[in-house]
Design an enzyme around this catalytic site. Structure first.
Site, mmCIF file in Angstrom:
data_model
loop_
_atom_site.group_PDB
_atom_site.id
_atom_site.type_symbol
_atom_site.label_atom_id
_atom_site.label_comp_id
_atom_site.label_asym_id
_atom_site.label_seq_id
_atom_site.Cartn_x
_atom_site.Cartn_y
_atom_site.Cartn_z
ATOM 1 N N LYS A 82 13.241 22.280 -3.240
ATOM 2 C CA LYS A 82 12.223 22.303 -4.505
ATOM 3 C C LYS A 82 11.816 20.815 -4.432
ATOM 4 O O LYS A 82 10.529 20.621 -4.842
ATOM 5 C CB LYS A 82 12.908 22.881 -5.581
ATOM 6 C CG LYS A 82 13.056 24.277 -5.389
ATOM 7 C CD LYS A 82 13.819 24.806 -6.847
ATOM 8 C CE LYS A 82 15.043 24.243 -7.293
ATOM 9 N NZ LYS A 82 16.070 24.520 -6.432
ATOM 10 N N ARG A 156 15.656 29.207 -16.406
ATOM 11 C CA ARG A 156 16.606 29.836 -15.537
ATOM 12 C C ARG A 156 17.329 31.271 -16.014
ATOM 13 O O ARG A 156 18.390 31.806 -15.497
ATOM 14 C CB ARG A 156 17.917 28.858 -15.616
ATOM 15 C CG ARG A 156 17.514 27.442 -14.879
ATOM 16 C CD ARG A 156 18.693 26.669 -14.619
ATOM 17 N NE ARG A 156 18.246 25.509 -13.892
ATOM 18 C CZ ARG A 156 19.114 24.364 -13.455
ATOM 19 N NH1 ARG A 156 20.342 24.638 -13.611
ATOM 20 N NH2 ARG A 156 18.583 23.375 -12.771
ATOM 21 N N ARG A 195 24.833 16.656 1.970
ATOM 22 C CA ARG A 195 24.346 16.336 1.277
ATOM 23 C C ARG A 195 24.923 15.287 0.200
ATOM 24 O O ARG A 195 26.045 15.484 -0.021
ATOM 25 C CB ARG A 195 23.729 17.339 0.046
ATOM 26 C CG ARG A 195 22.921 17.085 -1.056
ATOM 27 C CD ARG A 195 22.177 18.227 -1.764
ATOM 28 N NE ARG A 195 23.178 19.012 -2.458
ATOM 29 C CZ ARG A 195 22.938 19.996 -3.167
ATOM 30 N NH1 ARG A 195 21.766 20.401 -3.215
ATOM 31 N NH2 ARG A 195 23.923 20.912 -3.433
ATOM 32 N N ARG A 228 29.270 15.743 -3.892
ATOM 33 C CA ARG A 228 29.754 16.547 -4.737
ATOM 34 C C ARG A 228 30.946 17.444 -4.356
ATOM 35 O O ARG A 228 31.040 17.727 -2.995
ATOM 36 C CB ARG A 228 28.838 17.523 -5.353
ATOM 37 C CG ARG A 228 27.887 17.089 -6.266
ATOM 38 C CD ARG A 228 26.990 18.221 -6.517
ATOM 39 N NE ARG A 228 27.202 19.232 -7.163
ATOM 40 C CZ ARG A 228 26.552 20.002 -7.815
ATOM 41 N NH1 ARG A 228 25.300 19.802 -8.296
ATOM 42 N NH2 ARG A 228 27.253 21.085 -8.342
ATOM 43 N N ARG A 239 28.230 29.368 -5.800
ATOM 44 C CA ARG A 239 27.384 28.903 -6.604
ATOM 45 C C ARG A 239 25.837 29.973 -6.322
ATOM 46 O O ARG A 239 24.961 29.932 -7.236
ATOM 47 C CB ARG A 239 27.013 27.745 -6.264
ATOM 48 C CG ARG A 239 27.938 26.623 -6.970
ATOM 49 C CD ARG A 239 28.019 25.192 -6.494
ATOM 50 N NE ARG A 239 26.742 24.604 -6.576
ATOM 51 C CZ ARG A 239 26.345 23.271 -6.110
ATOM 52 N NH1 ARG A 239 27.151 22.965 -5.207
ATOM 53 N NH2 ARG A 239 25.068 22.949 -6.389
#
Length: 284
Positions: A82, A156, A195, A228, A239
């Protein structure tokens, strides 16, 4: 209702789209080859995901054909790209990109009234309530009234979506479009494993296609990046399940409103030409 893939019908536009797709593919291959054959350094900073398609004019389009500001959302699973798509859209269209995460961090840092409420929730280890998030978004939209905008990270939930609809109804400018990025989960999982994040700013790097200039260091601040703990396949699958559970009703909500457009692809280079064509139809 908007179709799943929206393209231009004219011959000239079709040829342009084909040229764009061809050049994007060639450029992506060259850069993927470069990245795979070298170790990222300060001199080797080209990325696949941030490539600007060469066949798209660099002049930013400013005026919508309707004459009213564009109100748009971008949806997609974590790791779907995004942020990358928002950045590309801003380069070609006069659209202000708004990230709910950025707004939250900035308001906490500036200790605004809403920011203090959000900080208190974060300090207690609880989710920031809908009321606080809606207040933050409303305050932000008030500052860019009259501008085209693209909202990322909000809403959301159906509750938040209805709150946004109420905000827009007050100005007689309902939501125009919801762009939904559809990326295979196997691709997203690979991205997430590689990431790294600069937590204060929210900047995201990927070791394969968007590495930092110096390994482990943020390009802008020189501060360390973090990986993370839950950026692993097992945690991320959970998730994704949570995301799909929350987002499925939201997609149905916007599909029934006739503003949802979904764009599939394994890379941003594949998806962006579709989005560009879609927006191109809306701008003079």
């Amino acid at each position: 209702m908007l179709p799943r893939l929206i393209g231009r019908s004219s011959g000239s536009t079709t040829r342009s789209a084909l040229l764009l797709s061809s050049q994007d593919t060639q450029l992506s291959r060259r850069r993927q080859s470069s990245i795979s054959s070298t170790t990222p350094t300060a001199e080797n900073t080209n990325t696949v995901e941030s490539t600007v398609p060469l066949s798209i004019p660099q002049l930013r389009r400013t005026t919508t054909r309707s004459g009213t500001p564009l109100r748009m959302l971008i949806l997609g699973a974590p790791g779907a790209g995004k942020g990358t798509q928002s950045s590309r859209i801003r380069k070609h269209f006069d659209i202000t990109a708004i990230s709910s995460g950025d707004i939250l961090r900035r308001n906490i840092a500036e200790q605004t009234a809403a920011g203090k409420k959000a900080q208190a929730a974060v300090a207690q280890g609880t989710l920031v309530s809908d009321d606080i998030i809606v207040e933050l978004i409303r305050n932000e939209l008030d500052t860019i009234e009259g501008s085209n905008w693209l909202l990322d990270g909000f809403p959301r939930s159906i509750t938040q979506a209805r709150a946004l609809d109420a905000m827009l109804a007050a100005t007689n400018q309902p939501l125009d479009a919801v762009v939904n990025l559809v990326v295979p989960e196997s691709v997203i999982l690979q991205r997430v494993v590689e990431r790294y994040v600069h937590v204060p700013s929210g900047r995201v790097y990927n070791l394969s296609y968007n590495p930092p200039k110096i390994a482990g260091i943020d390009d802008v601040t020189g501060e360390p990046l973090e990986h993370r703990p839950d950026d692993n396949p097992e945690s991320f699958r959970r998730r994704l399940e949570q995301y799909h559970g929350l987002t499925k009703p939201l997609l149905e909500y916007y599909r029934s409103a006739g503003v949802l457009a979904s764009f599939p692809g394994e890379t941003s280079d594949i998806i962006f030409p579709q989005i560009h064509s879609y927006l191109d139809d809306r701008f003079d």
